[in-house]
Design an enzyme around this catalytic site. Structure first.
Site, PDB file in Angstrom:
ATOM      1  CG  ASN A   9      -1.726   1.254   1.291  1.00 16.59           C
ATOM      2  OD1 ASN A   9      -1.904   2.080   0.506  1.00 16.59           O
ATOM      3  ND2 ASN A   9      -2.532   1.237   2.602  1.00 16.59           N
ATOM      4  CE  LYS A  11      -0.254   3.377   4.850  1.00 15.99           C
ATOM      5  NZ  LYS A  11      -0.149   3.316   6.341  1.00 15.99           N
ATOM      6  CG  HIS A  96      -5.832   1.872   5.412  1.00 19.80           C
ATOM      7  ND1 HIS A  96      -5.581   2.677   6.171  1.00 19.80           N
ATOM      8  CD2 HIS A  96      -4.839   0.758   5.090  1.00 19.80           C
ATOM      9  CE1 HIS A  96      -4.125   2.599   6.491  1.00 19.80           C
ATOM     10  NE2 HIS A  96      -3.876   1.300   5.942  1.00 19.80           N
ATOM     11  CD  GLU A  98      -3.208   5.585   6.829  1.00 16.90           C
ATOM     12  OE1 GLU A  98      -2.904   5.516   5.312  1.00 16.90           O
ATOM     13  OE2 GLU A  98      -2.201   4.904   7.359  1.00 16.90           O
ATOM     14  CD  GLU A 168      -3.297  -2.411   7.475  1.00 19.08           C
ATOM     15  OE1 GLU A 168      -2.166  -2.708   6.803  1.00 19.08           O
ATOM     16  OE2 GLU A 168      -3.981  -1.264   7.172  1.00 19.08           O
ATOM     17  N   GLY A 174       2.775   2.531  10.821  1.00 17.71           N
ATOM     18  CA  GLY A 174       3.786   3.662  10.635  1.00 17.71           C
ATOM     19  C   GLY A 174       4.104   4.110  12.019  1.00 17.71           C
ATOM     20  CB  SER A 213       5.748  -1.257  11.865  1.00 11.53           C
ATOM     21  OG  SER A 213       5.069  -0.237  12.497  1.00 11.53           O
TER      22      SER A 213
HETATM   23  P1  13P Z   1       3.208   0.489   7.615  1.00  8.60           P
HETATM   24  O1  13P Z   1       3.669  -0.761   7.068  1.00  8.60           O
HETATM   25  O2  13P Z   1       3.716   1.731   7.021  1.00  8.60           O
HETATM   26  O3  13P Z   1       3.034   0.554   9.239  1.00  8.60           O
HETATM   27  O4  13P Z   1       1.636   0.875   7.254  1.00  8.60           O
HETATM   28  C1  13P Z   1       0.729  -0.398   7.320  1.00  8.60           C
HETATM   29  C2  13P Z   1      -0.581  -0.004   6.532  1.00  8.60           C
HETATM   30  O5  13P Z   1      -1.261   0.820   6.715  1.00  8.60           O
HETATM   31  C3  13P Z   1      -0.648  -0.839   5.176  1.00  8.60           C
HETATM   32  O6  13P Z   1      -1.997  -0.386   4.876  1.00  8.60           O
END
Ligand code: 13P
Length: 257
Positions: A9, A11, A96, A98, A168, A174, A213
């Site tokens: 992803n 982002k 997601h 976010e 997640e 992150g 992560s």
């Molecule tokens: P990170 O791997 O940067 O922690 O992000 C995970 C994520 O949100 C994947 O959709």
């Protein structure tokens, strides 16, 4: 037998030049011999570029990070499953954290997006997971159960035969703070168990990814767990060497689930 799956992803990252280089670097080092499925999910605007590069052949599948719950019409700023499919997307991330926390997507919206993905021949990657406050309050299973239930109610358990789930935990995204393999396995087993109540065959075949992560250095120990079928990778998917190392860790778990 569940085939391992790793999805990147990206982002909101990447210029055309960066995306082009990243895809080249990943495809040139990814082993074609592996049975592991690998996808990249670029921002919408980079999808045509990545689709064109992947059409030339290669080991990568294409996904998107979001879609509208509608197929077409007066929905300014939205992108539909129909359009994503038209560009060769196979996957789309739905719900997601976010999207849920920053853009107000509730369980019902997520359930409708899940339905829209299936309607247009896309495989939804449904994200679920708790915040730190929810984990500390011992609410993890309740939160994940609620998020799943909304999608189950609207779509039915059979819909999960054509879906992927990503667990997640919000506190691990992150932050550099990965869930331990035991923490992740426990929630993955809970998710599979919930679905098994409704349909054991669908639950046994369902791929449940871990996200939060994941790096080259911790992927193998996560993917060794019996109910972790791969990863949804954020930050590390922007680095070809890290991402391919994660894919190799998934390939190392092939045939074990
Ligand atoms: P990170 O791997 O940067 O922690 O992000 C995970 C994520 O949100 C994947 O959709």
């Amino acid at each position: 037998m569940r085939r391992p799956f790793v999805a990147g992803n990206w982002k909101m990252n990447g210029t055309r030049a960066e995306a082009s280089r990243l895809v080249d670097d990943i495809t040139s080092t990814l082993s074609m011999a592996s049975h592991t499925e690998v996808a990249v999910c670029p921002p919408f605007i980079l999808i045509p570029l990545v689709a064109e590069k992947l059409a030339a052949g290669g080991a990568l599948a294409l996904g998107a990070q979001n879609l509208s719950s509608e197929a077409a019409g007066a929905f300014t700023g939205e992108v539909s499953g129909l359009m994503l499919r038209d560009y060769g997307c196979q996957y789309v991330i739905v719900g997601h954290s976010e999207r849920r926390s920053l853009y107000g997507e509730g369980d019902d919206t997520v359930a409708r997006k899940f339905a829209a993905a299936l309607e247009h021949g896309l495989t939804p990657i449904l994200c679920v997971g708790e915040t730190l406050a929810e984990r500390d309050a011992d609410e993890t299973e309740n939160v994940v159960a609620r998020q799943l239930q909304a999608v189950l109610e609207r779509n039915g358990v059979k819909a999960f035969a054509n879906a992927v789930i990503a667990y997640e935990p919000v506190w691990a995204i992150g932050t550099g703070r990965t869930a331990t393999p035991q923490q992740a396995q426990s929630v993955h087993a809970f998710i599979r168990g919930r679905l098994a109540h409704a349909d054991r065959v669908v639950a046994d075949g369902l791929r449940i990814l871990y996200g939060g992560s994941v790096k080259g250095a911790n992927a193998a120990e996560l993917f060794r767990e019996p109910d972790i079928d791969g990863g949804l990778i954020g930050g590390a998917s922007l680095n070809a060497v890290e991402f391919v190392t994660i894919c190799q860790a998934a390939a190392g778990s092939e045939g074990s689930k």
